[in-house]
Design an enzyme around this catalytic site. Structure first.
Site, PDB file in Angstrom:
ATOM      1  N   ASP A 193       2.756  -5.854-143.271  1.00 39.91           N
ATOM      2  CA  ASP A 193       1.340  -6.173-143.110  1.00 39.91           C
ATOM      3  C   ASP A 193       0.523  -5.644-144.277  1.00 39.91           C
ATOM      4  O   ASP A 193      -0.349  -6.346-144.822  1.00 39.91           O
ATOM      5  CB  ASP A 193       0.813  -5.564-141.805  1.00 39.91           C
ATOM      6  CG  ASP A 193       1.353  -6.273-140.578  1.00 39.91           C
ATOM      7  OD1 ASP A 193       1.848  -7.401-140.715  1.00 39.91           O
ATOM      8  OD2 ASP A 193       1.269  -5.699-139.475  1.00 39.91           O
TER       9      ASP A 193
ATOM     10  N   CYS B  92      13.021  -6.412 -98.451  1.00 43.53           N
ATOM     11  CA  CYS B  92      13.424  -6.161 -97.060  1.00 43.53           C
ATOM     12  C   CYS B  92      14.255  -4.890 -96.929  1.00 43.53           C
ATOM     13  O   CYS B  92      14.025  -4.066 -96.032  1.00 43.53           O
ATOM     14  CB  CYS B  92      14.198  -7.361 -96.512  1.00 43.53           C
ATOM     15  SG  CYS B  92      14.644  -7.208 -94.766  1.00 43.53           S
TER      16      CYS B  92
ATOM     17  N   GLY C 256       2.425  -9.810-137.134  1.00 44.55           N
ATOM     18  CA  GLY C 256       3.448 -10.582-136.456  1.00 44.55           C
ATOM     19  C   GLY C 256       3.020 -10.977-135.066  1.00 44.55           C
ATOM     20  O   GLY C 256       2.252 -10.287-134.406  1.00 44.55           O
ATOM     21  N   SER C 257       3.510 -12.109-134.609  1.00 47.11           N
ATOM     22  CA  SER C 257       3.267 -12.520-133.236  1.00 47.11           C
ATOM     23  C   SER C 257       4.168 -11.707-132.311  1.00 47.11           C
ATOM     24  O   SER C 257       5.046 -10.971-132.760  1.00 47.11           O
ATOM     25  CB  SER C 257       3.534 -14.017-133.089  1.00 47.11           C
ATOM     26  OG  SER C 257       2.652 -14.764-133.912  1.00 47.11           O
TER      27      SER C 257
ATOM     28  N   LEU D 223      15.067 -12.642 -88.058  1.00 51.32           N
ATOM     29  CA  LEU D 223      15.579 -11.533 -87.264  1.00 51.32           C
ATOM     30  C   LEU D 223      15.535 -11.807 -85.763  1.00 51.32           C
ATOM     31  O   LEU D 223      16.179 -11.102 -84.981  1.00 51.32           O
ATOM     32  CB  LEU D 223      14.826 -10.242 -87.600  1.00 51.32           C
ATOM     33  CG  LEU D 223      13.339 -10.109 -87.296  1.00 51.32           C
ATOM     34  CD1 LEU D 223      13.068  -9.761 -85.844  1.00 51.32           C
ATOM     35  CD2 LEU D 223      12.729  -9.028 -88.187  1.00 51.32           C
TER      36      LEU D 223
ATOM     37  N   HIS E  99       8.179  -3.041-132.076  1.00 49.14           N
ATOM     38  CA  HIS E  99       9.097  -4.045-132.622  1.00 49.14           C
ATOM     39  C   HIS E  99      10.541  -3.692-132.272  1.00 49.14           C
ATOM     40  O   HIS E  99      11.461  -3.970-133.029  1.00 49.14           O
ATOM     41  CB  HIS E  99       8.954  -4.147-134.147  1.00 49.14           C
ATOM     42  CG  HIS E  99       7.566  -4.419-134.612  1.00 49.14           C
ATOM     43  ND1 HIS E  99       6.736  -3.429-135.108  1.00 49.14           N
ATOM     44  CD2 HIS E  99       6.845  -5.567-134.646  1.00 49.14           C
ATOM     45  CE1 HIS E  99       5.575  -3.963-135.438  1.00 49.14           C
ATOM     46  NE2 HIS E  99       5.608  -5.249-135.161  1.00 49.14           N
TER      47      HIS E  99
END
Length: 592
Positions: free
Chosen positions: A111, A422, A55-56, A518, A225
């Site tokens: 697969d 910050c 699978g991608s 500032l 997955h």
């Protein structure tokens, strides 16, 4: 129903467009668009071909490893879905070798079924070649025990990439089909991997999952997955506690249900693979590498190589996995030696997915001891006392606590107007100031020495632009106070020194009010105090008004200058740095 955001044209075209992008990176690669097969068009057909896929969503696996030195071809399915047998058969045909083909897949049912069916269909079509296609299944996940995975077995994770690399380098050297196959099979028995994530990933085109982890949770043993992990822990432990847990899971042989690799502990030689699951910063990854090596070395395990980077992801999952490859001992004569396997790992590969590796045994870099600089006299030796030493220290404590309290609000502002750091930068400085008060480095007995200490904190603990500005200002303030002929601090001495410090600061920054920085509240404070040194409250109010007014200003300096001005004004977001100055001064004033 909400959807996660991604950079794409449309979800259904993302896979093929990504493959086209990978093909563009390497002119030697070809792409069969209808079958979504990326292949090495320059593959030497006199050498064993290696095919993988799945699978991608695990990029750079699998297509990112196609090229000289690793894989010959990869078949890509949809996101988290196996390619079909026709795609796999096409991959075999595209790189068919005279010596044969080795198919390497991760241990997932889809697969195995689809690649296995393709192998059998190929053998049926070419019976004379049926013995020239081998099948290797990688299952390296230690989070799935024998009882739980008694039917499906362990999942295949990032350790698969090490099988690709070693087998691919061996094939390029001209090894036989049997040698490439048996070596790949052997490596699969020596791999242990465990993953950990702060959250699950988001699949393009689908609704955001509802079973996300809580804000303080971390999941250990999760799959690639979005499969649930073995357990969740809260709160998220520091790396010095998390990594030892993971390493124990990898190498422990006391639990027969989870002991898959014959680790002995002391004396073992390993390759360490630290894999980014997609959403972990390189900054964090470096710390993970450092901690993992420390833990292994402390357990008398020799780390022969460290390989780190993004190899097998779960889309954008904020997590990582650790893989250990246990190298063979010299007594294991029937398999490749440890030196041979390391040499195969070290060989360069012409693929974008394989990261740079040193090819050397890592050396632990000692932390250099801090050397305390000798006092140069002058400023720190100036004996200028506060008129009320306790009130002086109490005011600094109030200002520091005010900054710490305001951190969430300053961070919120900076997430919109800047880069989001910050609030934490100012909080870190404030906490360091409180620590110096506790240790006696800051006191009312020597005001110049105390101001120098604050300047050093800004320089060493805060960093960035804010740290530099505060450090310059307080250094200049200390210089001005040190040349005063007074022995006791007075409003007039303060006012004169502050004016001098501001002018010195202006030699290093172009920011001038109104600038949405500032300096807006800082100048308002200094100028008001200069005209009326005994009216500290009026000066603080002027600074507060100037900080609030930054919400109406267009940014001319600082990171806010890169943010769309109208957005800042419409949302009435004051400058976070200016808000920090306001918090400090109001803290100094409280109960004064």
């Amino acid at each position: 129903m909400s959807f996660s955001k991604h950079f794409l044209n449309k979800p259904e075209s993302l896979v093929i467009e990504s493959l086209q992008g990978v093909a563009a990176l390497n002119p030697d690669l070809g792409l069969d668009v209808p079958n979504k097969v990326l292949y090495n068009a320059a593959h030497d057909r006199s050498k064993v071909a290696l095919i993988c896929g799945g699978g991608s969503g695990h990029e750079p696996a699998h297509a990112g490893f196609v090229g000289d030195g690793i894989l010959s071809a990869a078949a890509a399915g949809a996101v988290f879905a196996s390619p079909n047998p026709a795609q796999v058969r096409r991959a075999i045909d595209l790189v068919e070798s005279d010596k044969g083909t080795v198919i390497i897949v991760k241990n997932y049912t889809g697969d195995i079924l689809n690649f296995g069916l393709a192998k059998e269909q190929y053998a049926a079509i070419h019976p004379e070649k049926s013995n020239r296609v081998k099948f290797v299944i990688v299952s390296d996940d230690v989070a799935v025990g024998r009882t739980q995975g008694k039917i499906v077995g362990r999942r295949g994770l990032a350790g698969t990439v090490l099988v690709y690399k070693i087998a691919g380098a061996l094939a390029r050297q001209g090894a036989s089909l049997e040698e490439v196959y048996t070596t790949a099979e052997y490596i699969t028995t020596r791999l242990a991997t465990i993953g950990v994530g702060l959250d699950h990933c988001h699949v393009p085109g689908t609704a955001t999952a509802e079973n996300q982890l809580g804000a303080t949770e971390i999941e250990i043993g999760l799959g690639i997955h979005n499969e649930p992990g073995a357990r969740r822990i809260s709160p998220v432990p520091p790396l010095c506690e998390l990594i030892p847990m993971l390493v124990t899971n990898l190498i422990s042989t006391t639990d027969p249900d989870r002991s898959f690799v014959p680790f002995k502990g002391k004396g073992d030689r390993v390759v360490l693979l630290v894999n980014n699951l997609g959403g972990t910063s390189e900054l964090e990854l470096g710390a993970i590498v450092r901690e993992a090596e420390k833990v292994l070395v402390a357990r008398d395990i020799t780390v022969e190589r460290i390989i780190a980077g993004t190899f097998m992801t779960s889309l954008n999952m904020p997590g990582f996995s650790l893989t250990l490859l246990l190298l063979p001992k010299t007594s294991e004569a029937s398999i490749p030696s440890a030196e041979k396997l390391l040499a195969l790992l070290d060989e360069p590969a012409s693929t974008y997915g394989w990261k740079w590796t040193s090819g050397k045994v890592p050396v632990v870099t000692p932390i250099a001891p801090q050397v305390r600089a000798a006092s140069s006299g002058g400023g720190e030796d100036a004996k200028l006392k506060a008129a009320d030493e306790k009130a002086f220290v109490d005011a600094i404590i109030r200002a520091s606590n005010a900054l710490i309290k305001e951190e969430p609000e300053i961070t919120r502002m900076d997430n919109i107007a800047g880069d989001g750091d910050c609030g934490l930068t100012l909080k870190g400085g404030a906490e360091a100031v409180l620590a110096d008060i506790q240790s006696g480095k800051i006191s009312g007995q020597n005001v110049v020495k105390s101001v120098i200490a604050i300047s050093k904190i800004a320089e060493e603990q805060m960093g960035g632009t804010s740290g530099a500005i505060y450090s310059i200002f307080f250094s200049a303030l200390a210089q001005a106070l040190s040349v005063s002929s007074a022995t006791t601090l007075s409003p007039e001495v303060w006012s004169k020194a502050l004016t001098s410090a501001l002018q010195r600061l202006y030699t290093y920054t172009r920011a001038r009010p109104p600038s949405r920085t500032l300096v807006d509240p800082l100048q308002a404070f200094v100028e008001t105090l200069g005209s009326s040194p005994n009216n500290f409250a009026a000066a603080v109010k002027a600074a507060g008004d100037a900080a609030q007014k930054t919400s109406e200003l267009e940014a001319k300096a600082g990171r806010s200058a890169y943010v769309e001005g109208d957005r800042l004004r419409q949302e009435k977001i004051p400058d976070p740095g200016a808000w920090g100055v306001k918090a400090i001064l109001e803290g100094l004033l409280a109960n004064a």
